[in-house]
Design a protein around this motif. Sequence first.
Motif, mmCIF file in Angstrom:
data_model
loop_
_atom_site.group_PDB
_atom_site.id
_atom_site.type_symbol
_atom_site.label_atom_id
_atom_site.label_comp_id
_atom_site.label_asym_id
_atom_site.label_seq_id
_atom_site.Cartn_x
_atom_site.Cartn_y
_atom_site.Cartn_z
ATOM 1 N N ALA A 57 0.837 -1.214 0.000
ATOM 2 C CA ALA A 57 0.000 0.000 0.000
ATOM 3 C C ALA A 57 0.863 1.253 0.000
ATOM 4 C CB ALA A 57 -0.925 -0.013 1.216
ATOM 5 N N THR A 58 1.978 1.220 0.729
ATOM 6 C CA THR A 58 2.881 2.370 0.768
ATOM 7 C C THR A 58 3.514 2.607 -0.594
ATOM 8 O OG1 THR A 58 3.359 1.889 3.088
ATOM 9 C CG2 THR A 58 4.844 3.387 1.969
ATOM 10 N N ARG A 59 3.915 1.535 -1.272
ATOM 11 C CA ARG A 59 4.498 1.683 -2.599
ATOM 12 C C ARG A 59 3.459 2.222 -3.595
ATOM 13 N NH1 ARG A 59 8.707 -0.426 -5.530
ATOM 14 N NH2 ARG A 59 9.877 -0.001 -3.608
ATOM 15 N N ASP A 60 2.234 1.720 -3.522
ATOM 16 C CA ASP A 60 1.177 2.234 -4.403
ATOM 17 C C ASP A 60 0.919 3.721 -4.138
ATOM 18 O OD1 ASP A 60 0.911 -0.290 -5.476
ATOM 19 O OD2 ASP A 60 -0.814 -0.840 -4.230
ATOM 20 N N TYR A 61 0.942 4.101 -2.870
ATOM 21 C CA TYR A 61 0.732 5.504 -2.492
ATOM 22 C C TYR A 61 1.869 6.367 -3.032
ATOM 23 C CZ TYR A 61 -0.601 9.364 0.674
ATOM 24 O OH TYR A 61 -1.003 10.569 1.195
ATOM 25 N N LEU A 62 3.084 5.865 -2.920
ATOM 26 C CA LEU A 62 4.236 6.616 -3.420
ATOM 27 C C LEU A 62 4.153 6.800 -4.930
ATOM 28 C CD1 LEU A 62 6.969 7.912 -2.732
ATOM 29 C CD2 LEU A 62 8.032 5.674 -3.058
ATOM 30 N N ASP A 63 3.661 5.796 -5.638
ATOM 31 C CA ASP A 63 3.490 5.923 -7.085
ATOM 32 C C ASP A 63 2.584 7.106 -7.434
ATOM 33 O OD1 ASP A 63 5.111 3.773 -7.544
ATOM 34 O OD2 ASP A 63 3.477 2.355 -7.882
ATOM 35 N N ARG A 64 1.530 7.294 -6.649
ATOM 36 C CA ARG A 64 0.608 8.399 -6.926
ATOM 37 C C ARG A 64 1.196 9.741 -6.498
ATOM 38 N NH1 ARG A 64 -2.610 4.366 -4.836
ATOM 39 N NH2 ARG A 64 -2.998 5.386 -2.834
ATOM 40 N N VAL A 65 1.902 9.742 -5.383
ATOM 41 C CA VAL A 65 2.458 10.997 -4.868
ATOM 42 C C VAL A 65 3.538 11.531 -5.800
ATOM 43 C CG1 VAL A 65 3.783 12.015 -2.973
ATOM 44 C CG2 VAL A 65 1.905 10.444 -2.472
ATOM 45 N N THR A 66 4.356 10.648 -6.360
ATOM 46 C CA THR A 66 5.469 11.094 -7.200
ATOM 47 C C THR A 66 5.018 11.644 -8.547
ATOM 48 O OG1 THR A 66 5.763 8.781 -7.868
ATOM 49 C CG2 THR A 66 7.222 9.625 -6.146
ATOM 50 N N ALA A 67 3.723 11.649 -8.795
ATOM 51 C CA ALA A 67 3.225 12.318 -10.006
ATOM 52 C C ALA A 67 3.225 13.835 -9.849
ATOM 53 C CB ALA A 67 1.811 11.829 -10.322
ATOM 54 N N ARG A 68 3.492 14.336 -8.631
ATOM 55 C CA ARG A 68 3.551 15.785 -8.380
ATOM 56 C C ARG A 68 5.008 16.266 -8.408
ATOM 57 N NH1 ARG A 68 -1.518 16.386 -9.470
ATOM 58 N NH2 ARG A 68 -1.283 18.578 -8.818
ATOM 59 N N TYR A 69 5.169 17.572 -8.473
ATOM 60 C CA TYR A 69 6.508 18.169 -8.486
ATOM 61 C C TYR A 69 7.172 17.988 -7.118
ATOM 62 C CZ TYR A 69 10.210 21.660 -8.548
ATOM 63 O OH TYR A 69 11.414 22.283 -8.447
ATOM 64 N N PHE A 70 8.425 17.535 -7.108
ATOM 65 C CA PHE A 70 9.198 17.331 -5.887
ATOM 66 C C PHE A 70 10.391 18.280 -5.867
ATOM 67 C CE2 PHE A 70 8.496 12.912 -3.820
ATOM 68 C CZ PHE A 70 7.127 13.089 -3.883
ATOM 69 N N SER A 71 10.701 18.809 -4.680
ATOM 70 C CA SER A 71 11.950 19.546 -4.493
ATOM 71 C C SER A 71 13.100 18.543 -4.418
ATOM 72 C CB SER A 71 11.891 20.374 -3.213
ATOM 73 O OG SER A 71 11.893 19.524 -2.077
#
Length: 579
Positions: free
Chosen positions: A382-396
């Motif tokens: 679940a954490t990996r799936d969540y990270l997949d969605r989060v990394t679609a945004r701009y990261f510093s």
Amino acid sequence: MGAFAWSGVEFGAGLALFLFGLDLLTRHLGAVSSGGVRRVLGRVARRPGLGLGVGVFAGVTIQTAAATALLVGFVHAGLLGLAASAPVTIGANIGTTLAVQVIAINLGDYRFLLIAAGGLLAACGPRVRAAGLAVFGFGLLFVGMHAMSGAIEPYREGLAPVLARLDGATVTGLLLGSLAAALFTALIRSSGAALGMTFALVGAGVITRFEQAYPIVIGANIGTCITAVTAGFGAGTEARRAGFFHLVFNLFGGLLGIALAPAFYRAAPALPGGLVARIAAVNTIKMVLTAVAAWPLRAWLLALAARLAPGHSPPLEGSHLDEVWVRRPEDALAAMLRETRRAARLCATSHRACARVILEPDRAAQQAVRRNEEAMNRIKQATRDYLDRVTARYFSKRQAHLAPALDRTMDHLERIHDHLDAIRALSVQRYRRTSARFFEDDLRGLFDLYRDIGAMLARLVEALDPGREEFGAEGRALIELRDAFFRRREAVASRFHARVAAHAYPPLSAVFFADYLAAFERIVRHVRGIALLFLDPSFRLKPSKFGREEPPSPPFDVPPLVDVDAFLDADGCENGRNR
């Protein structure tokens, strides 16, 4: 072998083929669809309508028993609340009745064509293997039903007096028939198989009226609940209640079905198709009516499930991976940090349970560790799936370093729990071998090392505090604990090896002692891996960025695939092997 005995063997073989085909179908459809089901399940907490839809899809593809067992695991892992699981359970029951309608389609004449097509498809390669085996299993369903029908057809007149007692045309027959069907379904753990056998009896001419089949519809829906109920054994209180909700829902449906029996008896002849199609249609209609009636009563049914599965333990800490943070990377990373802390707490809980398992074959403690192992695997996914969605945004730059560090932290925690489960399994093996026992002082030395691991896990839980401004000091403290562990480990191992050399122990004791030490060391190395991640200055949160929504990440200019042969040749390899 007499004709009657041979018919019994043929009927049993047909039932076995049906069950095997159903297992192939649901298992390989599940291989295709369950990943999507797992990903969506984490989003249904605030959307019961979505939960109902996910449940219908899961029921169609992997059947109610497997879907509700999966659901119990999600509740135990804290990825889904008890209340949020109820709509999914309701939907799964509807979905399974739709799958039964597919089985009711008269494809028996094409059974060998389905088997041939499925076998050829499965042989075409790994990408379509799961789909091919699902089609192969679908064909086996009809082979099994055909075999059961042929075996029982010569004895249909002799079975008439038996079936008369279970005929739903009378109240007594309806109740006895429902009870018998529930017990049989609980034995084979599949309502689809029970109804498939019913279709075979229709094909054999044993069942000729809808009233004879209706009690089986009611009982099959109740009996299949045994899988969800037993899936909750050893799980937390909320997870056990999720399993019992499935039973409560279908008992409610059974009572409703008995009350509506006269209406169904009048309406069934007007439904299109033959008797098999009518049985399948009424099964779906009854389940939909049950869902409609139960929907506003979910809280009451959940309360009844709580009465059937009492427990005083507090519910497990819920998942922190909330979808509302996905557009806000800093908040999402904070949620992931809280989730890693929750995973560390689960490791600490299993460590305490496993301490008892090392000393005695405590079944409850063993079951708790196994359950937590399943939960940890789900939390990691679940954490990996969540990270997949989060990394679609701009990261510093800092966030781009922190995200994989958190992913690695969760990976280390999952591996720590794997080794705790290995210690459980090792201890179970040791109980059976009297020559693998240890003297008390050596056991105390081993246990001192195990307590050192507990201290590391406790410090790790404390360290994974999202409010912490700096993690380096905690990393250094964990490394010091690791060094102290290895100093103690050398003393404990030296004393034990001296006794082995003096023949105070048989060689088998040395094997088990070394296995314990190796498992302990692996856990400590994973703790050290997390400590090293803490030492990176990027491993921190920046509160000033909380609440800030970021745009999508910049478009990625996808590079072309390399020429594999040229790449390996340039690297000094040929066909994947060194020259």
